[in-house]
Design an enzyme around this catalytic site. Structure first.
Site, PDB file in Angstrom:
ATOM      1  N   ASP A 144      -3.947  -7.782  33.384  1.00 27.77           N
ATOM      2  CA  ASP A 144      -3.925  -6.621  34.272  1.00 27.77           C
ATOM      3  C   ASP A 144      -4.037  -5.350  33.434  1.00 27.77           C
ATOM      4  O   ASP A 144      -3.367  -5.215  32.393  1.00 27.77           O
ATOM      5  CB  ASP A 144      -2.628  -6.553  35.082  1.00 27.77           C
ATOM      6  CG  ASP A 144      -2.653  -7.438  36.320  1.00 27.77           C
ATOM      7  OD1 ASP A 144      -3.661  -8.146  36.531  1.00 27.77           O
ATOM      8  OD2 ASP A 144      -1.657  -7.431  37.068  1.00 27.77           O
TER       9      ASP A 144
ATOM     10  N   ASP B 270       0.623 -15.643  38.307  1.00 23.08           N
ATOM     11  CA  ASP B 270       0.117 -14.337  38.735  1.00 23.08           C
ATOM     12  C   ASP B 270      -1.246 -14.140  38.072  1.00 23.08           C
ATOM     13  O   ASP B 270      -2.097 -15.007  38.160  1.00 23.08           O
ATOM     14  CB  ASP B 270       1.123 -13.253  38.372  1.00 23.08           C
ATOM     15  CG  ASP B 270       0.875 -11.943  39.109  1.00 23.08           C
ATOM     16  OD1 ASP B 270      -0.045 -11.881  39.935  1.00 23.08           O
ATOM     17  OD2 ASP B 270       1.603 -10.967  38.839  1.00 23.08           O
TER      18      ASP B 270
ATOM     19  N   ASP C 194       2.119 -11.778  34.275  1.00 16.85           N
ATOM     20  CA  ASP C 194       0.776 -11.926  33.739  1.00 16.85           C
ATOM     21  C   ASP C 194       0.881 -12.272  32.254  1.00 16.85           C
ATOM     22  O   ASP C 194       1.852 -11.911  31.587  1.00 16.85           O
ATOM     23  CB  ASP C 194      -0.003 -10.618  33.888  1.00 16.85           C
ATOM     24  CG  ASP C 194      -0.093 -10.172  35.339  1.00 16.85           C
ATOM     25  OD1 ASP C 194      -0.600 -10.954  36.156  1.00 16.85           O
ATOM     26  OD2 ASP C 194       0.346  -9.041  35.634  1.00 16.85           O
TER      27      ASP C 194
ATOM     28  N   ARG D 224     -11.422 -11.882  41.082  1.00 16.48           N
ATOM     29  CA  ARG D 224     -10.969 -10.808  40.202  1.00 16.48           C
ATOM     30  C   ARG D 224     -11.499 -10.984  38.783  1.00 16.48           C
ATOM     31  O   ARG D 224     -10.743 -11.215  37.838  1.00 16.48           O
ATOM     32  CB  ARG D 224      -9.440 -10.702  40.185  1.00 16.48           C
ATOM     33  CG  ARG D 224      -8.844 -10.365  41.532  1.00 16.48           C
ATOM     34  CD  ARG D 224      -7.348 -10.133  41.431  1.00 16.48           C
ATOM     35  NE  ARG D 224      -6.749  -9.905  42.739  1.00 16.48           N
ATOM     36  CZ  ARG D 224      -5.453  -9.714  42.956  1.00 16.48           C
ATOM     37  NH1 ARG D 224      -4.611  -9.694  41.945  1.00 16.48           N
ATOM     38  NH2 ARG D 224      -4.996  -9.514  44.178  1.00 16.48           N
TER      39      ARG D 224
END
Length: 431
Positions: free
Chosen positions: A255, A251, A212, A308
């Protein structure tokens, strides 16, 4: 195309903007003459202001202020021992993978051989891949990980200098620390050189990637402000297909996972990405995540992202005054309602293409309550929860997240949000 969609909504709201823009603009830029590297999170500005607040390296002495013009200099600045406040200024674009993927390849790794060995016509779909080429792929991936991941110490501010500072191919790891600020960077998603083929992932297998742009892992008091997260020059549309599946080399963009807590994400742009922002990474992580993962998202632009934005597990997440621009039906959802989540989504603005039903803004992953209030779609008020439950009765969601956010400095009318956010969010906007 996306800009034209937004203009249609913004043009109809000039009167509202005239009333509300000045208050929000104060949050979009520092005071004239102020040093962005010394900025601290304002009191009451989201979950990261709770308790001791978030100051990063604002108090750093001169000897702990570093300037990085290369990825090596950046890593070296973050590796200087000690937890006393530090500031790392990024000048220009730092490239973590300038040497190319070949620099990380383990001797004997051959991607053509990898494809031949694990072709479903040869390997099938029943078992995970194993054998010499998979071992060499894993070794190559380990080498890349060591090169592109960099730990961010406690009491640190990382700030881009000017309008064009950023990082390409790097992964900032804010892990197990307190009090970090990241501002004014264009973060181009790392490109995983060695994705793993998993034939058991779904009915037809999938390529799974690492890295990420920014990971907040088990850390507290983190302020992420005025950054641009993007796939940049290598969007998913440029990636090849192998075994009938996209060779996915990206990815997530951001996060917040594994017990992280007290995070404010403000005035950022998240653009042109699939799995964008995940809060909580596992349904089984209750022992670590329950009572944590408290995150505020405000005045961010989510443009042309598939899903997301965010997906939430466990956390009390306050999402207000964000703008979501959805240009086509390739969109999956914005708010993912997951295990024991308590999402409060208020006064956000959605600019949806005609073929995107507003009920798709919400996605039920697990049974959990959600509050949606005062949100607007294409310039009009919409009850997102009621519309979702009507349009998708097979995944009914419950109302009332059970809490009311209080850590907010200013809330704008949702009609004003598109112009305010589009004009003020992202890297280079307060310089």
């Amino acid at each position: 195309m996306n800009r034209r969609i937004r203009r249609g909504v913004v043009a109809a709201t000039a009167l509202t903007l005239a009333v509300t823009a000045p208050a929000a603009a104060a949050h979009a830029a520092p005071r004239p003459g102020a040093d962005p590297a010394r900025a601290t999170l304002p009191a009451g500005d989201g979950w990261a202001s709770e308790g001791t607040g978030t100051t990063g390296g604002a108090a750093a002495v001169a000897s702990r202020v570093f300037t990085a013009t290369t990825w090596a200099e950046f890593r070296a600045a973050l590796a200087v021992p000690g937890t006393e406040p530090r500031i790392v200024k990024v000048v220009g674009t730092l490239n973590a993978t300038a040497a190319g993927c070949a620099a990380f390849e383990a001797p004997g790794y051959d991607f053509a051989r990898y494809l031949a060995d694990y072709d479903p016509a040869v390997w099938g779909y029943e078992n995970v891949v194993s054998g010499p080429q998979e071992d060499l792929r894993a070794a190559s991936a380990t080498a890349q990980g060591k090169a592109v991941k960099v730990g961010v110490p406690a009491n640190t501010t990382i700030v881009g200098v000017g309008r064009h500072a950023g990082i390409t191919g790097g992964s900032l790891q804010v892990q197990g620390v307190d009090n970090v600020v990241v501002r004014n960077l264009t973060l181009e998603s790392p490109l995983d050189c060695f994705p793993q083929w998993d034939p058991t992932d779904g009915a037809t297998g999938a390529w799974n990637s690492e890295y990420d742009s920014l990971v907040v892992y088990g850390s507290t008091h983190v302020w992420i402000d005025h950054n641009t997260f993007t796939d940049g020059s290598r969007p998913d549309s440029s990636l090849p297909t192998h075994f009938g599946e996209l060779y996915q080399q990206h990815d997530g963009e951001l996060d917040v996972v594994r017990g992280a807590d007290l995070v404010t994400v403000s005035w950022n742009v998240f653009t042109d990405h699939d799995k964008t922002l995940m809060i909580g990474n596992s349904d089984s992580a209750g022992a670590t995540d329950r009572g944590r993962l408290r995150v505020t998202l405000h005045h961010n632009l989510f443009e042309n992202v598939v899903e997301r934005a965010p997906r939430v597990r466990f956390g009390k997440v306050d999402a207000y005054n964000n703008h979501f621009v959805v240009p086509s039906s390739a969109y999956a959802y914005s708010f993912g309602i997951g295990q024991e989540s308590q999402l409060h989504a208020e006064k956000n603005a959605f600019t949806l293409a005609e073929d995107v039903p507003a009920g798709r803004v919400l996605k039920k992953w697990k049974d959990a309550p959600v509050t949606t209030t005062g949100n607007y779609v294409n310039g009009r008020p919409v009850d997102l929860l009621a519309l979702h439950n009507t349009q998708f009765p097979e995944e009914l969601l419950r109302p009332d997240a059970g809490w009311t956010p209080t850590l907010r400095t200013h809330v704008d009318h949702p009609r004003a949000v598109p112009a305010l956010v589009d004009g003020g969010a992202g890297a280079g906007r307060f310089c």
